[in-house]
Design a protein around this motif. Structure first.
Motif, PDB file in Angstrom:
ATOM      1  N   LEU A  91       0.840  -1.202   0.000  1.00 26.43           N
ATOM      2  CA  LEU A  91       0.000   0.000   0.000  1.00 26.43           C
ATOM      3  C   LEU A  91       0.872   1.248   0.000  1.00 26.43           C
ATOM      4  CD1 LEU A  91      -2.745   1.415   0.270  1.00 26.43           C
ATOM      5  CD2 LEU A  91      -2.564   1.122   2.752  1.00 26.43           C
ATOM      6  N   GLY A  92       1.928   1.239   0.815  1.00 27.67           N
ATOM      7  CA  GLY A  92       2.820   2.402   0.866  1.00 27.67           C
ATOM      8  C   GLY A  92       3.491   2.662  -0.472  1.00 27.67           C
ATOM      9  N   GLU A  93       3.931   1.587  -1.153  1.00 28.63           N
ATOM     10  CA  GLU A  93       4.555   1.757  -2.466  1.00 28.63           C
ATOM     11  C   GLU A  93       3.562   2.356  -3.463  1.00 28.63           C
ATOM     12  OE1 GLU A  93       6.060  -1.994  -3.647  1.00 28.63           O
ATOM     13  OE2 GLU A  93       7.676  -2.043  -2.162  1.00 28.63           O
ATOM     14  N   THR A  94       2.314   1.860  -3.424  1.00 32.54           N
ATOM     15  CA  THR A  94       1.297   2.392  -4.329  1.00 32.54           C
ATOM     16  C   THR A  94       1.030   3.865  -4.052  1.00 32.54           C
ATOM     17  OG1 THR A  94       0.244   0.210  -4.482  1.00 32.54           O
ATOM     18  CG2 THR A  94      -1.071   2.119  -5.142  1.00 32.54           C
ATOM     19  N   LEU A  95       0.873   4.205  -2.768  1.00 34.45           N
ATOM     20  CA  LEU A  95       0.620   5.607  -2.410  1.00 34.45           C
ATOM     21  C   LEU A  95       1.829   6.484  -2.737  1.00 34.45           C
ATOM     22  CD1 LEU A  95      -1.230   5.162   1.002  1.00 34.45           C
ATOM     23  CD2 LEU A  95      -2.222   5.722  -1.216  1.00 34.45           C
ATOM     24  N   ASN A  96       3.035   5.960  -2.556  1.00 28.13           N
ATOM     25  CA  ASN A  96       4.232   6.741  -2.894  1.00 28.13           C
ATOM     26  C   ASN A  96       4.305   7.006  -4.391  1.00 28.13           C
ATOM     27  OD1 ASN A  96       5.090   6.972  -0.260  1.00 28.13           O
ATOM     28  ND2 ASN A  96       6.481   5.229  -0.351  1.00 28.13           N
ATOM     29  N   ARG A  97       3.943   5.981  -5.193  1.00 29.92           N
ATOM     30  CA  ARG A  97       3.909   6.224  -6.642  1.00 29.92           C
ATOM     31  C   ARG A  97       2.854   7.271  -6.989  1.00 29.92           C
ATOM     32  NH1 ARG A  97       4.757   0.514  -6.914  1.00 29.92           N
ATOM     33  NH2 ARG A  97       2.513   0.136  -7.194  1.00 29.92           N
ATOM     34  N   MET A  98       1.711   7.196  -6.307  1.00 28.51           N
ATOM     35  CA  MET A  98       0.669   8.196  -6.529  1.00 28.51           C
ATOM     36  C   MET A  98       1.160   9.592  -6.159  1.00 28.51           C
ATOM     37  SD  MET A  98      -3.084   8.499  -4.741  1.00 28.51           S
ATOM     38  CE  MET A  98      -2.328   9.033  -3.211  1.00 28.51           C
ATOM     39  N   LEU A  99       1.845   9.694  -5.009  1.00 29.63           N
ATOM     40  CA  LEU A  99       2.383  10.989  -4.590  1.00 29.63           C
ATOM     41  C   LEU A  99       3.428  11.488  -5.581  1.00 29.63           C
ATOM     42  CD1 LEU A  99       2.761  10.393  -0.740  1.00 29.63           C
ATOM     43  CD2 LEU A  99       1.070  11.828  -1.892  1.00 29.63           C
ATOM     44  N   GLY A 100       4.207  10.548  -6.133  1.00 25.49           N
ATOM     45  CA  GLY A 100       5.181  10.948  -7.141  1.00 25.49           C
ATOM     46  C   GLY A 100       4.503  11.510  -8.382  1.00 25.49           C
ATOM     47  N   ARG A 101       3.421  10.846  -8.805  1.00 25.50           N
ATOM     48  CA  ARG A 101       2.689  11.356  -9.971  1.00 25.50           C
ATOM     49  C   ARG A 101       2.064  12.708  -9.675  1.00 25.50           C
ATOM     50  NH1 ARG A 101       1.145   7.527 -13.763  1.00 25.50           N
ATOM     51  NH2 ARG A 101       0.275   9.325 -14.868  1.00 25.50           N
ATOM     52  N   ILE A 102       1.536  12.868  -8.454  1.00 24.59           N
ATOM     53  CA  ILE A 102       0.948  14.157  -8.084  1.00 24.59           C
ATOM     54  C   ILE A 102       2.012  15.241  -8.091  1.00 24.59           C
ATOM     55  CG2 ILE A 102      -0.123  15.437  -6.196  1.00 24.59           C
ATOM     56  CD1 ILE A 102      -1.629  12.877  -5.458  1.00 24.59           C
ATOM     57  N   GLU A 103       3.199  14.906  -7.533  1.00 18.72           N
ATOM     58  CA  GLU A 103       4.283  15.892  -7.521  1.00 18.72           C
ATOM     59  C   GLU A 103       4.685  16.279  -8.939  1.00 18.72           C
ATOM     60  OE1 GLU A 103       8.768  16.481  -5.616  1.00 18.72           O
ATOM     61  OE2 GLU A 103       7.829  14.497  -5.683  1.00 18.72           O
ATOM     62  N   GLU A 104       4.762  15.259  -9.823  1.00 18.84           N
ATOM     63  CA  GLU A 104       5.096  15.559 -11.220  1.00 18.84           C
ATOM     64  C   GLU A 104       4.027  16.412 -11.869  1.00 18.84           C
ATOM     65  OE1 GLU A 104       5.652  11.844 -13.145  1.00 18.84           O
ATOM     66  OE2 GLU A 104       7.477  11.316 -12.038  1.00 18.84           O
ATOM     67  N   ALA A 105       2.739  16.084 -11.566  1.00 19.77           N
ATOM     68  CA  ALA A 105       1.648  16.851 -12.161  1.00 19.77           C
ATOM     69  C   ALA A 105       1.662  18.301 -11.688  1.00 19.77           C
ATOM     70  CB  ALA A 105       0.306  16.199 -11.826  1.00 19.77           C
ATOM     71  N   VAL A 106       1.876  18.477 -10.372  1.00 19.79           N
ATOM     72  CA  VAL A 106       1.919  19.841  -9.834  1.00 19.79           C
ATOM     73  C   VAL A 106       3.118  20.601 -10.405  1.00 19.79           C
ATOM     74  CG1 VAL A 106       2.217  21.206  -7.727  1.00 19.79           C
ATOM     75  CG2 VAL A 106       0.679  19.226  -7.737  1.00 19.79           C
ATOM     76  N   GLU A 107       4.258  19.896 -10.500  1.00 16.38           N
ATOM     77  CA  GLU A 107       5.433  20.539 -11.086  1.00 16.38           C
ATOM     78  C   GLU A 107       5.178  20.891 -12.543  1.00 16.38           C
ATOM     79  OE1 GLU A 107       9.163  22.157 -11.605  1.00 16.38           O
ATOM     80  OE2 GLU A 107       8.057  21.678  -9.775  1.00 16.38           O
ATOM     81  N   GLY A 108       4.445  19.972 -13.235  1.00 20.17           N
ATOM     82  CA  GLY A 108       4.106  20.259 -14.628  1.00 20.17           C
ATOM     83  C   GLY A 108       3.200  21.478 -14.748  1.00 20.17           C
ATOM     84  N   VAL A 109       2.225  21.577 -13.834  1.00 17.43           N
ATOM     85  CA  VAL A 109       1.337  22.747 -13.843  1.00 17.43           C
ATOM     86  C   VAL A 109       2.133  24.025 -13.582  1.00 17.43           C
ATOM     87  CG1 VAL A 109      -0.565  23.875 -12.622  1.00 17.43           C
ATOM     88  CG2 VAL A 109      -0.722  21.444 -13.206  1.00 17.43           C
TER      89      VAL A 109
END
Length: 457
Positions: free
Chosen positions: A219-237
């Protein structure tokens, strides 16, 4: 400390209670099974044996007489498997024969355990007689029993052990549930604390993993990947916002300057030139906003795509024909190698836009005399479309960046364009569940689009 209402709503507490209940239930079930096989079932078997003996002896008295019954009872005393007991009393209460030390005055209805201790050489030997009673034809009482002291001892052991076992099992269950609840609670708290820090704005936070590979780590790995995608998305924005501000600042400044000069100029020819220049800047701004809006609508799924079966071979031929005049004006050639009869479930307008943008880029940045090739064929993965040119190409470090909004190659800054063409192509390909790959044509650039679900020869 958690409030009581919140405590009972806690999943950890409820799991701990379920664990205690299951542990105690399973312990009670195992203890019950042991008692059944070790005490109750053997006692029932002995009771059945004694009942059968009592019936046989009563029948012997009825058929052969009292003397035969007394002889049988005396002979029965010699049993070596289990010590045999009996008592035969006449209707007036006198004892005719007995080796039971005592028996109840009231009749025994089913079976009963009687103390049958025997003194031998000054030592008392403990016996427990499982006894049944038969009323003979003349009204005499016949009590027959067998020693079940070993079974009765097991019963006492089970009775004492049950109390200790319940206490021990309860303590073990509660301790285990507390340990389990604490372990689960710590893992959940780690997730909650990380989530709070992320909500506070720290997008670099990640859930700590223990490396055990258990469910919480997964679960932690999945959530960490999700947080990574969110960070990339926010950085992209953020990056897109910076790029939008940068890209719009120059045309807006030029538009403002042209309008200011137009307001102050008295020369009619100059006023005409400034008006045309301001209009061109407004058109450029409009095209940027239109492209951004289209990309946003496609990526968010709000674009109402008109998917239908598209004659891909014809669509590509039309795109080549549309761009051929511009290519010839630059001394370029466009060659098509398109398999006939290719079809694809797609939005024809968006697909034409994607191919058109790629051809426009090849013409614009390929340079004079460039040879442009458009190929399309069916593969095992679907339909593959490739547009290649023999121009300067795209360096390896930039091949992933060119699909970002407003990204421009360093040597193309002087060319007209919005820097949104490949970003739009990427959005269209994603909408069609396809794949985009930018490679080297040796020399030049090769951009491949692969779409699944194609049909055709």
């Amino acid at each position: 400390m958690r409030p009581p209402r919140r405590l009972w709503r806690s999943l950890t507490v409820r799991l701990a209670l379920v664990y205690v209940a299951l542990f105690l239930t399973s312990t009670a079930a195992m203890f019950g099974a042991a008692y059944w096989f070790g005490v109750y079932r053997p006692m029932l078997a002995e009771a059945a044996t004694v009942q059968h003996e009592a019936g046989s002896l009563a029948a012997l008295d009825r058929d052969s007489g009292r003397a035969a019954l007394v002889r049988a009872l005396k002979l029965r005393e010699r049993s070596v498997h289990r010590r045999a007991f009996h008592a035969l009393s006449l209707p007036d209460g006198r004892v005719q024969t007995a080796n039971l030390p005592s028996w109840p005055d009231a009749a025994i209805s089913d079976w009963q355990l009687l103390d049958a201790d025997v003194s031998f050489l000054g030592t008392e030997q403990d016996y427990t007689a499982l006894s049944v009673e038969r009323r003979l034809d003349d009204g005499s009482r016949l009590i027959v029993g067998r020693d079940v002291e070993d079974i009765d001892d097991r019963d006492e052991i089970f009775s004492v052990a049950a109390a200790w076992l319940i206490l021990f099992a309860a303590a073990l269950a509660i301790g285990g549930s507390l340990a389990m609840g604490r372990a689960v609670g710590r893992r959940i708290d780690a997730v909650s604390q990380t989530a709070r820090r992320v909500m506070a704005g720290s997008l670099t936070e990640r859930i700590p993993l223990r490396g055990t590979g258990d469910d919480f780590d997964e679960l932690g790995e999945t959530l960490n990947r999700m947080l990574g995608r969110i960070e990339e998305a926010v950085e992209g924005v953020r990056r897109v916002s910076d790029n939008i501000a940068h890209e719009l600042r120059t045309p807006l400044a030029r538009l403002h300057a042209d309008l200011d000069d137009l307001r102050n100029s008295e020369d009619e020819g100059e006023r005409q030139r400034l008006a045309e220049q301001a209009s061109a800047e407004a058109v450029r701004l409009q095209s940027i906003f239109d492209a951004l809006l289209r990309i946003a609508r496609i990526e968010s799924g709000r674009h109402l795509a008109g998917f239908r079966t598209v004659d891909l071979s014809t669509l590509l031929a039309d795109a080549i024909e549309f761009h051929l005049p511009d290519a010839e004006a630059r001394g370029q050639q466009i060659e098509g190698q398109i398999a006939p009869g290719l079809t694809l479930e797609a939005d024809p307008n968006l697909l034409f836009q994607a191919v058109s943008n790629l051809l426009d880029n090849a013409i614009k940045y390929g340079g004079a005399g460039t040879a442009i090739r458009v190929t399309a064929l069916r593969t095992a993965a679907g339909v593959s479309i490739a547009i290649s040119d023999t121009g300067p190409g795209i360096a390896e470090p930039y091949r992933e960046k060119v699909i970002e909004r407003f990204f421009r190659l360093p040597d193309t800054q002087g060319e007209q364009g919005t820097g949104l063409g490949l970003a739009l192509v990427s959005a269209i390909v994603s909408l069609h569940k396809g794949r985009l790959h930018i490679g080297d044509a040796e020399p030049g650039t090769r951009i491949s689009l692969v779409f699944g679900g194609a049909t055709g020869d």
